[in-house]
Structure formats: C-alpha cells, structure tokens
Design a protein around this motif. Sequence first.
Motif, PDB file in Angstrom:
ATOM      1  N   ILE A 392       0.664  -0.860   0.272  1.00  0.00           N
ATOM      2  CA  ILE A 392       0.223  -0.110   0.170  1.00  0.00           C
ATOM      3  C   ILE A 392       1.034   0.896   0.100  1.00  0.00           C
ATOM      4  O   ILE A 392       1.377   2.170   1.119  1.00  0.00           O
ATOM      5  CB  ILE A 392      -0.845  -0.152   1.246  1.00  0.00           C
ATOM      6  N   LYS A 393       0.728   2.288  -0.711  1.00  0.00           N
ATOM      7  CA  LYS A 393       1.420   3.182  -1.111  1.00  0.00           C
ATOM      8  C   LYS A 393       0.582   4.115  -0.845  1.00  0.00           C
ATOM      9  O   LYS A 393      -0.053   4.259  -0.648  1.00  0.00           O
ATOM     10  CB  LYS A 393       1.979   3.465  -2.222  1.00  0.00           C
ATOM     11  N   ILE A 394       1.065   5.240   0.525  1.00  0.00           N
ATOM     12  CA  ILE A 394       0.958   6.400   0.448  1.00  0.00           C
ATOM     13  C   ILE A 394       0.753   7.959  -0.247  1.00  0.00           C
ATOM     14  O   ILE A 394       2.024   7.726   0.524  1.00  0.00           O
ATOM     15  CB  ILE A 394       0.638   6.365   2.420  1.00  0.00           C
ATOM     16  N   TYR A 395      -0.412   8.532  -0.381  1.00  0.00           N
ATOM     17  CA  TYR A 395       0.121  10.084  -0.883  1.00  0.00           C
ATOM     18  C   TYR A 395      -0.517  10.614  -0.463  1.00  0.00           C
ATOM     19  O   TYR A 395      -1.860  10.925   0.060  1.00  0.00           O
ATOM     20  CB  TYR A 395      -0.583   9.923  -2.319  1.00  0.00           C
ATOM     21  N   LEU A 396      -0.120  11.790  -0.352  1.00  0.00           N
ATOM     22  CA  LEU A 396      -0.803  13.149   0.826  1.00  0.00           C
ATOM     23  C   LEU A 396      -1.028  13.991  -0.596  1.00  0.00           C
ATOM     24  O   LEU A 396       0.166  14.674  -1.510  1.00  0.00           O
ATOM     25  CB  LEU A 396       0.760  13.775   1.054  1.00  0.00           C
ATOM     26  N   ASP A 397      -2.300  14.482  -0.598  1.00  0.00           N
ATOM     27  CA  ASP A 397      -2.686  15.381  -1.446  1.00  0.00           C
ATOM     28  C   ASP A 397      -2.783  14.991  -3.122  1.00  0.00           C
ATOM     29  O   ASP A 397      -3.171  13.857  -3.759  1.00  0.00           O
ATOM     30  CB  ASP A 397      -1.781  16.880  -1.129  1.00  0.00           C
ATOM     31  N   ASN A 398      -2.521  16.067  -3.623  1.00  0.00           N
ATOM     32  CA  ASN A 398      -1.458  15.520  -4.902  1.00  0.00           C
ATOM     33  C   ASN A 398      -0.558  15.178  -5.461  1.00  0.00           C
ATOM     34  O   ASN A 398       0.238  15.002  -6.869  1.00  0.00           O
ATOM     35  CB  ASN A 398      -1.717  16.879  -6.081  1.00  0.00           C
ATOM     36  N   GLU A 399      -0.048  14.444  -4.530  1.00  0.00           N
ATOM     37  CA  GLU A 399       1.890  14.194  -5.095  1.00  0.00           C
ATOM     38  C   GLU A 399       1.146  12.932  -6.642  1.00  0.00           C
ATOM     39  O   GLU A 399       0.903  11.785  -6.169  1.00  0.00           O
ATOM     40  CB  GLU A 399       1.893  13.228  -3.771  1.00  0.00           C
ATOM     41  N   LYS A 400       2.505  13.059  -6.795  1.00  0.00           N
ATOM     42  CA  LYS A 400       3.352  12.361  -8.091  1.00  0.00           C
ATOM     43  C   LYS A 400       3.893  10.794  -6.838  1.00  0.00           C
ATOM     44  O   LYS A 400       3.911   9.958  -7.748  1.00  0.00           O
ATOM     45  CB  LYS A 400       3.834  12.787  -9.026  1.00  0.00           C
ATOM     46  N   ALA A 402       4.833   8.992  -3.754  1.00  0.00           N
ATOM     47  CA  ALA A 402       4.238   8.298  -2.674  1.00  0.00           C
ATOM     48  C   ALA A 402       4.857   9.338  -1.304  1.00  0.00           C
ATOM     49  O   ALA A 402       6.363   9.039  -1.081  1.00  0.00           O
ATOM     50  CB  ALA A 402       4.094   6.939  -2.539  1.00  0.00           C
ATOM     51  N   SER A 403       4.391   9.576   0.043  1.00  0.00           N
ATOM     52  CA  SER A 403       5.207   9.720   0.403  1.00  0.00           C
ATOM     53  C   SER A 403       5.731   8.650   1.834  1.00  0.00           C
ATOM     54  O   SER A 403       6.124   8.927   3.242  1.00  0.00           O
ATOM     55  CB  SER A 403       4.719  10.881   1.510  1.00  0.00           C
ATOM     56  N   GLY A 404       5.242   7.284   0.962  1.00  0.00           N
ATOM     57  CA  GLY A 404       5.572   5.741   1.950  1.00  0.00           C
ATOM     58  C   GLY A 404       4.964   4.754   1.581  1.00  0.00           C
ATOM     59  O   GLY A 404       3.667   5.373   1.147  1.00  0.00           O
ATOM     60  N   SER A 405       5.005   4.113   2.320  1.00  0.00           N
ATOM     61  CA  SER A 405       4.316   2.696   2.002  1.00  0.00           C
ATOM     62  C   SER A 405       4.233   1.829   2.802  1.00  0.00           C
ATOM     63  O   SER A 405       4.988   1.807   3.975  1.00  0.00           O
ATOM     64  CB  SER A 405       5.614   2.085   0.893  1.00  0.00           C
ATOM     65  N   ILE A 406       3.919   0.799   2.555  1.00  0.00           N
ATOM     66  CA  ILE A 406       3.401  -0.633   3.464  1.00  0.00           C
ATOM     67  C   ILE A 406       3.151  -1.181   3.104  1.00  0.00           C
ATOM     68  O   ILE A 406       2.613  -1.288   1.999  1.00  0.00           O
ATOM     69  CB  ILE A 406       2.737  -0.186   5.200  1.00  0.00           C
ATOM     70  N   ILE A 407       3.928  -2.702   3.932  1.00  0.00           N
ATOM     71  CA  ILE A 407       3.895  -3.777   2.852  1.00  0.00           C
ATOM     72  C   ILE A 407       3.141  -5.285   4.328  1.00  0.00           C
ATOM     73  O   ILE A 407       3.767  -5.171   5.393  1.00  0.00           O
ATOM     74  CB  ILE A 407       4.906  -5.040   2.643  1.00  0.00           C
ATOM     75  N   ILE A 413       2.681  -7.070   9.384  1.00  0.00           N
ATOM     76  CA  ILE A 413       3.517  -5.759   8.957  1.00  0.00           C
ATOM     77  C   ILE A 413       4.730  -6.043   8.984  1.00  0.00           C
ATOM     78  O   ILE A 413       5.486  -6.446   9.917  1.00  0.00           O
ATOM     79  CB  ILE A 413       2.809  -4.536   9.870  1.00  0.00           C
ATOM     80  N   MET A 414       5.532  -5.919   7.228  1.00  0.00           N
ATOM     81  CA  MET A 414       6.408  -6.273   7.280  1.00  0.00           C
ATOM     82  C   MET A 414       7.730  -5.253   6.917  1.00  0.00           C
ATOM     83  O   MET A 414       8.538  -5.487   6.908  1.00  0.00           O
ATOM     84  CB  MET A 414       6.691  -7.158   5.997  1.00  0.00           C
ATOM     85  N   ASN A 415       6.922  -4.293   6.700  1.00  0.00           N
ATOM     86  CA  ASN A 415       7.445  -2.761   6.348  1.00  0.00           C
ATOM     87  C   ASN A 415       7.597  -1.681   6.127  1.00  0.00           C
ATOM     88  O   ASN A 415       6.305  -1.983   5.239  1.00  0.00           O
ATOM     89  CB  ASN A 415       8.918  -3.315   5.209  1.00  0.00           C
ATOM     90  N   SER A 416       7.591  -0.927   6.885  1.00  0.00           N
ATOM     91  CA  SER A 416       6.633   0.249   6.142  1.00  0.00           C
ATOM     92  C   SER A 416       7.350   1.975   6.983  1.00  0.00           C
ATOM     93  O   SER A 416       8.665   1.244   7.113  1.00  0.00           O
ATOM     94  CB  SER A 416       5.229   0.753   7.662  1.00  0.00           C
ATOM     95  N   SER A 417       6.761   2.626   5.831  1.00  0.00           N
ATOM     96  CA  SER A 417       7.839   4.034   6.149  1.00  0.00           C
ATOM     97  C   SER A 417       6.797   4.841   5.914  1.00  0.00           C
ATOM     98  O   SER A 417       6.312   4.985   4.991  1.00  0.00           O
ATOM     99  CB  SER A 417       9.035   4.250   4.866  1.00  0.00           C
ATOM    100  N   HIS A 425      -4.131  17.630   5.331  1.00  0.00           N
ATOM    101  CA  HIS A 425      -4.197  16.763   3.875  1.00  0.00           C
ATOM    102  C   HIS A 425      -5.186  15.460   3.045  1.00  0.00           C
ATOM    103  O   HIS A 425      -6.173  15.368   4.704  1.00  0.00           O
ATOM    104  CB  HIS A 425      -3.077  15.627   3.603  1.00  0.00           C
ATOM    105  N   GLN A 426      -5.359  15.587   2.380  1.00  0.00           N
ATOM    106  CA  GLN A 426      -5.656  14.003   1.803  1.00  0.00           C
ATOM    107  C   GLN A 426      -4.803  12.923   1.694  1.00  0.00           C
ATOM    108  O   GLN A 426      -3.690  13.553   1.259  1.00  0.00           O
ATOM    109  CB  GLN A 426      -6.274  15.175   0.660  1.00  0.00           C
ATOM    110  N   ILE A 427      -5.712  11.910   2.252  1.00  0.00           N
ATOM    111  CA  ILE A 427      -4.882  10.618   1.857  1.00  0.00           C
ATOM    112  C   ILE A 427      -5.303  10.550   0.743  1.00  0.00           C
ATOM    113  O   ILE A 427      -6.535   9.586   1.149  1.00  0.00           O
ATOM    114  CB  ILE A 427      -4.807  10.157   3.390  1.00  0.00           C
ATOM    115  N   LYS A 428      -4.304   9.382   0.210  1.00  0.00           N
ATOM    116  CA  LYS A 428      -4.829   8.567  -0.985  1.00  0.00           C
ATOM    117  C   LYS A 428      -4.336   7.184  -0.541  1.00  0.00           C
ATOM    118  O   LYS A 428      -2.615   7.343  -0.600  1.00  0.00           O
ATOM    119  CB  LYS A 428      -4.358   9.044  -2.402  1.00  0.00           C
ATOM    120  N   LEU A 429      -4.472   6.265  -0.738  1.00  0.00           N
ATOM    121  CA  LEU A 429      -4.020   4.318  -0.886  1.00  0.00           C
ATOM    122  C   LEU A 429      -4.027   4.097  -1.869  1.00  0.00           C
ATOM    123  O   LEU A 429      -4.466   4.258  -2.309  1.00  0.00           O
ATOM    124  CB  LEU A 429      -4.625   3.890   0.649  1.00  0.00           C
ATOM    125  N   LYS A 430      -2.631   3.576  -2.662  1.00  0.00           N
ATOM    126  CA  LYS A 430      -3.043   2.568  -3.726  1.00  0.00           C
ATOM    127  C   LYS A 430      -2.055   1.026  -3.225  1.00  0.00           C
ATOM    128  O   LYS A 430      -1.454   1.311  -3.082  1.00  0.00           O
ATOM    129  CB  LYS A 430      -2.106   4.177  -4.704  1.00  0.00           C
TER     130      LYS A 430
END
Length: 445
Positions: A392-400, A402-407, A413-417, A425-430
Amino acid sequence: MKEYKDCRNPVLPSNLHIPDPEAHVMPDGRVYVYGSWDQEENIFCSKEYRVFSSDNMVDWVDHGVSFDSSKIPWIFDKNAPKYPSSIDWTKPTPFLKKMIQKDTKDGKLEIPKFPDDMLFAPDAIYRDGKYYLYFCMADSSEGVAVADKPEGPFNNPAQLPCGGIDPAVFIDDDGQAYFYWGQFFAHVAKLKDNMVEFEEGSILYNIVTEEEHYFHEGSSLRKREDTYYFLYSSMVRGKPTSLAYATSKSPLGPFQYRGVIVDNDGCDPQSWNNHGSIEEVNGQWYVFYHRSSQNRQQKRRLCIEPIFFNEDGSIKEVKMTSQGAGRPFAITEIIEAYRACQLTGSVYIAPLKNGWEGLTDIRDGDEAIYRYVEWEKPVNDISIEGTGSGEIKIYLDNEKEASGSIILDKGHIMNSSFQGSSGKHQIKLKFSKVNSLEVHTIIFR
C-alpha cells in the motif's frame, strides 16, 4: 431510542442505511433527519421510515420507526383515487434513457418495478403544534401523516391529490405552504391550511425540468435571505450522482440553474443516485446527502458536509469527505477504513467476515481516498490493520511520488515507511501485489 456519537461520514452505524435525507431544525432546536431506509439487499427503500435527531451534529438519537406503510388504507383499495405519475415512460427523454439500466430484447425500456406499498423518499414540517410527514409510494400515490412530536409516530395518513414521487414541503414567511413533487419534471401546488388539500387552480407543472435544469428527482426547497433554493438530484454529469440547485425570488419560480453542491460519484463502484437537502444548524449551513456501499446501488448511507455561500448567494461545490461535520483526523487517531470518501477501481466498503467494516475486493491499481487529516507536527510512521497481503503506497494531496508505503503479509506488517509534513492533507492509498487484502484501520504517528 438509541444514541450514537459520530460527526464523521458516514454518520450512522454501518447497519443503518438511511438515504434521501431531509433535514429540518424543529421548534425544540434539534435538527431532525427524515429519510428512506434501505433494508433489502437489492431494492431501494423499504416499507418503514426511521427518524434521527441531534442538537450538536455529534450526538445522534435514533428515534426508531416513525411510520410504516401498513397504516396506509388506500394502497390496495381498488376504489381509492388514482393520480398517475406525469412521466410518459413510452417517450423517454435523453437522460431518462440513461437512468434505465438495460433494454429488453424487443427494444422496449425495462421499467423498474417495486411492491406498491414501498415507501420512497419523505419530507416533514412543523405547523401550529403538529408535525406533518409527507410520503410517496411505489404505486405513485402520495400522502401525509400527522404526529404530536417531530419523531412521530405519524398516524392518520391522508392521500394527496397528485401522483409521483419525492414530496417536498415548504412554508414561506407569510405562512403559505407549498408542496413540490415529481421525477424528470418538478411540479408545485399551494397547500391549504389543513396541509392536505391543494388550493384550487394553484398547480404549476414543470417548474424545474430535466431539459433546462438537469432535474432528475428529489425536490427540496429552502429559503436564505430573499432567495429560494431548489435542491435536487441532477443529471448534469451524466447520471444522477450530483446534488444541484436552482434559485428564484419566488417559491413558484422561475428557477435558474446555478450548479452542483456535492457529487457522490466514486463513493462506490455501483453508485447511481443522490438525494438530499440543505439546512442551517447552529449558524452553519450543511448539505445532507447519501453515499452507496457494498458494491450496490442500494445500501445508501447518510453523510453530511458543511457548505459555504459566495457573496452573490451561490453555493460553493464541496467534495465528499471522511471528516463530515467534524474536524479532520489527528495524529494517533484511528481512521476506520470504511470512512473512505472516494474509491477508484473494484474496491468497495462492506461488512467483513471478522465483524469489522472496511475495504474489500481490493485489486492491483485500486485507490481509496480519505479527506482530511490535520497534523500539528510532521508524521513519520504509519500502521495499517487488515487481513491478507499487499503493498500500500500512501500519497498526500496531489503528490506524484508516494510519501510512504507499507507491506502486509497475511495481515502482518512486514515493512513500513512514511514521512508527512504538518498541516491539513488528503490521504490516498494505492494498492498493488494484492492477495485477498482487506483493510480495517489506518493510524499515523
């Protein structure tokens, strides 16, 4: 009577699907919400209404069932007056064709069918010590029932001299009451003081139309200063997911189309319609509307957004949010995954097998948006609770980027940053690399 504490969207518990909300501040100072009730899996509305109220937009009281169609004497009475709907289904308008989901094999349009005693969208109003609940039925009949309290129970239903759906009632400053109704074409009549009969010769047809105003259904009228606001479900964007409005200097029109207030397109893969109202509560105006869930056109849920007026009286369009009438989510506050206000792809919100409600049917490339969070200081950690596996990648607002990700691997949770700046902010999960992934909660720290 039950009490709930929630100012975020959706407002009510996940098992209460209340669409078509008409909100009114009654003489006791509380705002009461009158709506339909999606109780079935694959059919709009039900045979009962339920009323909810609040004095602060946070603490909500569930007053229970206020009215049911078994009280209506004329539904199965063959001798009762019949006032057919003004819609000519044999001559569909361009937008009406879009409303119908599919054609039959012989080329004729398939008309939706419901049991005659289904209750569709209601409205309510106070007058001279009584509360009047206006309702409509699947057989195109409309009526009004009366109560001594704003929450009902409503009794002694009387049939109105019109046919159609989606009643709306409004009392002007001079005491004159008006009744609005219709689908694709909105009509109005003056009500007599008994709030049941129409004044003779007062009906005006087609005051708001599909052709001129993109009108679909769901009339609702309010007055602000010297302007009348006619709110309705609109086809302006191709399907009736938006609530639009038209204004006039008279409750009888003519009305001028002004724009969209809120659009629920993208709240669910199957989202189809919208219906709601605006109301001023404790000095702040809000739009009350619904959003679909469970990958259905039905299972619609009450949502609320603050709205704001420009100097010329126009209303600024607002986006769907997760925070609703409340504040943004703060650092360390649990964000339930079902608060997602916009979805892209196959993902949808539904009850999960473990009792949670969250995001399910997630596939690679799907996205979920949450509006808004507000952080007083930078955030450097994220935790997501769920089942299954995926990135899961995490984007703030209209970022191209990602500000972070989590596996997640089988829910662990195996890895997160994550690195996020302070502010709102708006939060978008991809989502990617998905394997039976479901999401329950999100926390930023």
